[in-house]
Design a protein around this motif. Structure first.
Motif: not given
Length: 254
Positions: A1-25
């Motif tokens: 559960m915790l990892e899914a929440i962390i990935w949700g946070l990473v995806q949500g923030l970096t998908e729209f902020l100009p910092v590259s979601s795929s790079g962070h993932l």
């Protein structure tokens, strides 16, 4: 559960902020010793970010949908958005293996983040314009779409490329972001569908994925609001600094 929440946070923030979601993932698992999200998680998290952008721009989306048959401005925006998605669609269909090979190298992804930072920094020197998305024609839209296609490479920010290209084409920073986020609807939907094709229904109904999706949607909505506010006051340079630091850390540590 915790990892899914962390990935949700990473995806949500970096998908729209100009910092590259795929790079962070790609880089976050290596930096912090975590397991990278599997296809099920990635597909559902894309659904969360899709919910975020649709919710934030629901008025624009409704205006375009209602005006297709009677409002020239809405029809013009729709056509421009459609044209802008063509380069990325072609590149995505033909360069999948090359992108996968690129993603295998943390060094390459780190270098791509430095490229993103450089592009964002360069946007600071683009003369301020006041153009609106209703004024974007097919030619300009295709040019913006070419920049979006570059973001297939992990580490190259889709929103950063699109906003910079939009500013080069005469849009204000906030209007360039507006155009880019509306472009994100078909792009995000396509990415989610592509990944979901390999999944079973039971795989995507797990409670942890539901939690991750909710986090991705909420954090994505907040990220869009934050970016819009920062663009109006400071432009893209804060994100250029972030990408420079993140890319350097990736090159030095991975």
């Amino acid at each position: 559960m915790l990892e899914a929440i962390i990935w949700g946070l990473v995806q949500g923030l970096t998908e729209f902020l100009p910092v590259s979601s795929s790079g962070h993932l790609r880089l976050v698992p290596d930096l912090f010793g975590m397991e990278a999200p599997d296809l099920a998680t990635s597909a559902v998290l894309h659904l969360g970010t899709l919910v975020a952008v649709v919710a934030f721009f629901r008025a624009d989306i409704g205006w375009i949908a209602r005006g297709l048959d009677r409002a020239p401005a809405a029809r013009r925006v729709f056509i421009s958005l459609a044209v802008a998605t063509v380069p990325a669609a072609i590149a995505g269909a033909t360069l999948t293996r090359a992108v996968e090979r690129f993603q295998e190298s943390a060094t390459a992804v780190g270098a791509a983040l430095l490229v993103t930072g450089s592009v964002l920094l360069a946007s600071y020197f683009i003369p301020h314009r006041t153009g609106r998305i209703e004024e974007v024609g097919p030619r300009d839209a295709f040019g913006i779409g070419l920049f979006q296609a570059l973001a297939l490479l992990p580490g190259i920010s889709r929103s950063g490329m699109v906003i910079t290209a939009g500013m080069m084409r005469g849009l204000s920073a906030t209007e360039a972001a507006r155009f880019g986020f509306l472009m994100a609807v078909p792009v995000t939907l396509g990415a989610g569908v592509r990944e979901a094709m390999a999944l079973s229904v039971t795989a995507i109904s797990a409670p942890q994925l539901v939690a991750g999706t909710a986090v991705a949607a909420l954090s994505g909505y907040w990220a869009i609001s934050l970016l819009t506010s920062i663009l109006a006051r400071k432009g893209l340079w804060p994100f250029a600094l972030y990408c420079g630091v993140a890319g350097t850390i990736a090159l030095l540590r991975l």
